[in-house]
Design an enzyme around this catalytic site. Structure first.
Site, PDB file in Angstrom:
ATOM      1  NE  ARG A   1      -4.212   2.343  -3.519  1.00  0.00           N
ATOM      2  CZ  ARG A   1      -3.811   3.566  -3.158  1.00  0.00           C
ATOM      3  NH1 ARG A   1      -3.206   3.740  -2.005  1.00  0.00           N
ATOM      4  NH2 ARG A   1      -3.993   4.598  -3.940  1.00  0.00           N
TER       5      ARG A   1
ATOM      6  CD  GLU B   1     -12.266   4.006   5.475  1.00  0.00           C
ATOM      7  OE1 GLU B   1     -11.468   4.387   4.606  1.00  0.00           O
ATOM      8  OE2 GLU B   1     -11.912   3.608   6.579  1.00  0.00           O
TER       9      GLU B   1
ATOM     10  NE  ARG C   1      -7.072   4.142  -2.136  1.00  0.00           N
ATOM     11  CZ  ARG C   1      -6.751   5.180  -1.365  1.00  0.00           C
ATOM     12  NH1 ARG C   1      -6.714   5.065  -0.056  1.00  0.00           N
ATOM     13  NH2 ARG C   1      -6.436   6.331  -1.890  1.00  0.00           N
TER      14      ARG C   1
ATOM     15  CG  HIS D   1      -5.604   7.902   9.001  1.00  0.00           C
ATOM     16  ND1 HIS D   1      -4.237   8.000   8.902  1.00  0.00           N
ATOM     17  CD2 HIS D   1      -6.032   7.470   7.796  1.00  0.00           C
ATOM     18  CE1 HIS D   1      -3.866   7.653   7.688  1.00  0.00           C
ATOM     19  NE2 HIS D   1      -4.933   7.313   6.992  1.00  0.00           N
TER      20      HIS D   1
ATOM     21  CG  ASN E   1      -9.407  -0.418   7.567  1.00  0.00           C
ATOM     22  OD1 ASN E   1      -8.985  -1.276   6.796  1.00  0.00           O
ATOM     23  ND2 ASN E   1      -9.699   0.798   7.175  1.00  0.00           N
TER      24      ASN E   1
ATOM     25  CB  THR F   1      -7.659   8.438   3.696  1.00  0.00           C
ATOM     26  OG1 THR F   1      -8.112   7.182   3.214  1.00  0.00           O
ATOM     27  CG2 THR F   1      -8.672   9.501   3.370  1.00  0.00           C
TER      28      THR F   1
ATOM     29  CG  HIS G   1     -11.110   2.956   1.484  1.00  0.00           C
ATOM     30  ND1 HIS G   1     -10.146   3.919   1.678  1.00  0.00           N
ATOM     31  CD2 HIS G   1     -11.868   3.402   0.445  1.00  0.00           C
ATOM     32  CE1 HIS G   1     -10.317   4.898   0.803  1.00  0.00           C
ATOM     33  NE2 HIS G   1     -11.359   4.602   0.039  1.00  0.00           N
TER      34      HIS G   1
ATOM     35  CG  HIS H   1      -3.366  -2.180   5.145  1.00  0.00           C
ATOM     36  ND1 HIS H   1      -3.142  -1.773   3.843  1.00  0.00           N
ATOM     37  CD2 HIS H   1      -3.713  -1.071   5.826  1.00  0.00           C
ATOM     38  CE1 HIS H   1      -3.320  -0.467   3.755  1.00  0.00           C
ATOM     39  NE2 HIS H   1      -3.669  -0.017   4.942  1.00  0.00           N
TER      40      HIS H   1
ATOM     41  CD  GLU I   1     -13.396   7.194  11.053  1.00  0.00           C
ATOM     42  OE1 GLU I   1     -14.416   6.517  10.821  1.00  0.00           O
ATOM     43  OE2 GLU I   1     -12.245   6.805  10.850  1.00  0.00           O
TER      44      GLU I   1
HETATM   45  N1  PXP Z   1     -10.690   5.758   9.200  1.00  0.00           N
HETATM   46  C1  PXP Z   1     -10.647   6.132   7.896  1.00  0.00           C
HETATM   47  C2  PXP Z   1     -11.732   6.983   7.375  1.00  0.00           C
HETATM   48  C3  PXP Z   1      -9.594   5.694   7.055  1.00  0.00           C
HETATM   49  O1  PXP Z   1      -9.565   6.092   5.762  1.00  0.00           O
HETATM   50  C4  PXP Z   1      -8.620   4.832   7.573  1.00  0.00           C
HETATM   51  C5  PXP Z   1      -7.547   4.311   6.678  1.00  0.00           C
HETATM   52  O2  PXP Z   1      -8.090   3.459   5.755  1.00  0.00           O
HETATM   53  C6  PXP Z   1      -8.724   4.461   8.923  1.00  0.00           C
HETATM   54  C7  PXP Z   1      -9.767   4.953   9.720  1.00  0.00           C
HETATM   55  C8  PXP Z   1      -7.754   3.525   9.550  1.00  0.00           C
HETATM   56  O3  PXP Z   1      -6.479   4.072   9.530  1.00  0.00           O
HETATM   57  P1  PXP Z   1      -5.255   3.161   9.904  1.00  0.00           P
HETATM   58  O4  PXP Z   1      -5.191   2.068   8.895  1.00  0.00           O
HETATM   59  O5  PXP Z   1      -4.093   4.091   9.844  1.00  0.00           O
HETATM   60  O6  PXP Z   1      -5.506   2.627  11.303  1.00  0.00           O
END
Ligand code: PXP
Length: 252
Positions: free
Chosen positions: A50, A71, A46, A195, A8, A102, A44, A11, A152
């Site tokens: 952001r 996402e 949003r 997550h 992901n 989330t 994602h 960030h 998921e």
């Molecule tokens: N899966 C989903 C559905 C999420 O919303 C997120 C956070 O954006 C993640 C995985 C990844 O989480 P993390 O950034 O804490 O590894």
């Protein structure tokens, strides 16, 4: 069953947006992650944009060869964007404006009639639909009823309990994930998890044979500051393979 790693890149965009401009570029990060062994990229978009922007999503789809897991909240705006973008998969997540990330899973059981047509709409467009849910029997069964292809499982509560040193809640949450993964698999759902995962938790959960994909962002992007993204992707893959081989050992 091998286990896939989805990286992901949200960030990377968070850091870029702290200054505006184009640097660091989440698409460049996605390319590096794929080169280093990521099986897919997650982003994602949003409602408040952001981190990831519409242009990031377009570029990720056009410039990255690996599957894109988009996402999104289950809103009309996001459905339109998904249809225009045609990602490999769409992961429906709950979204609150005030949350930092989330916070919980999607409420599927009480919203089946609202979600079912959205799942059908995306599926008919050739997009694999994943629902981000708590490892809760009711939610899992509802996901199967409305014909999602994938669930998921939200690992946030488990990871948080570990970080806070709460042994019993962590064991309880881990068991919930184990039972949830089994139930989802029995119902014919493909099972992913994500997550809050780090090297240790990713390794531990890779031992569940039903889980075929982990989506990981914040920890990996954070560690990349110290060691570089390619190195962190390789380390994460190694941790996951270690966990997976334990599953095979247990099954033998
Ligand atoms: N899966 C989903 C559905 C999420 O919303 C997120 C956070 O954006 C993640 C995985 C990844 O989480 P993390 O950034 O804490 O590894």
């Amino acid at each position: 069953m091998p286990i896939r790693l989805g990286v992901n890149v949200d960030h990377v965009a968070t850091v870029r947006n702290a200054r505006g401009g184009r640097h660091p570029d989440p698409v460049r990060a996605a390319k590096l992650a794929v080169t280093a062994g990521a099986d897919g990229i997650t982003a994602h978009l949003r409602e408040d944009r952001r981190h990831i922007t519409d242009d990031d999503i377009r570029r990720l789809r056009e410039e990255i060869s690996a599957p894109l897991n988009f996402e999104m909240a289950a809103t009309d705006e996001m459905l339109k964007i998904a249809l225009a973008t045609r990602p490999h998969a769409a992961c429906l997540v709950p979204e609150k404006r005030t949350e930092r990330t989330t916070e919980g899973g999607l409420e599927v059981a009480r919203a089946k009639s609202a979600l079912a047509p959205k799942v059908a709409f995306l599926s008919q467009a050739g997009i694999r639909v994943s629902l981000f849910i708590e490892p809760d029997q009711r939610q899992i069964e509802a996901a199967a009823e409305i014909k999602a292809a994938v669930v998921e499982l939200h690992t946030g509560a488990w990871c948080e309990a570990i970080l806070q040193g709460k042994v019993h809640p962590a064991e309880y949450e881990f068991e919930r994930l184990r039972v949830g993964a089994r139930r989802a698999h029995q119902l014919g759902l493909e099972v992913h998890a994500g997550h809050g995962l780090d090297f240790e938790t990713a390794e531990a959960i890779s031992a569940f044979p039903e889980i075929v994909e982990l989506n990981i962002g914040h920890y990996m992007i954070g560690e990349s500051i110290f060691e570089g993204l390619e190195s962190i992707v390789r380390k994460m893959r190694t941790a996951m393979e270690r966990g997976r081989s334990r599953a095979k050992g247990e099954a033998a």
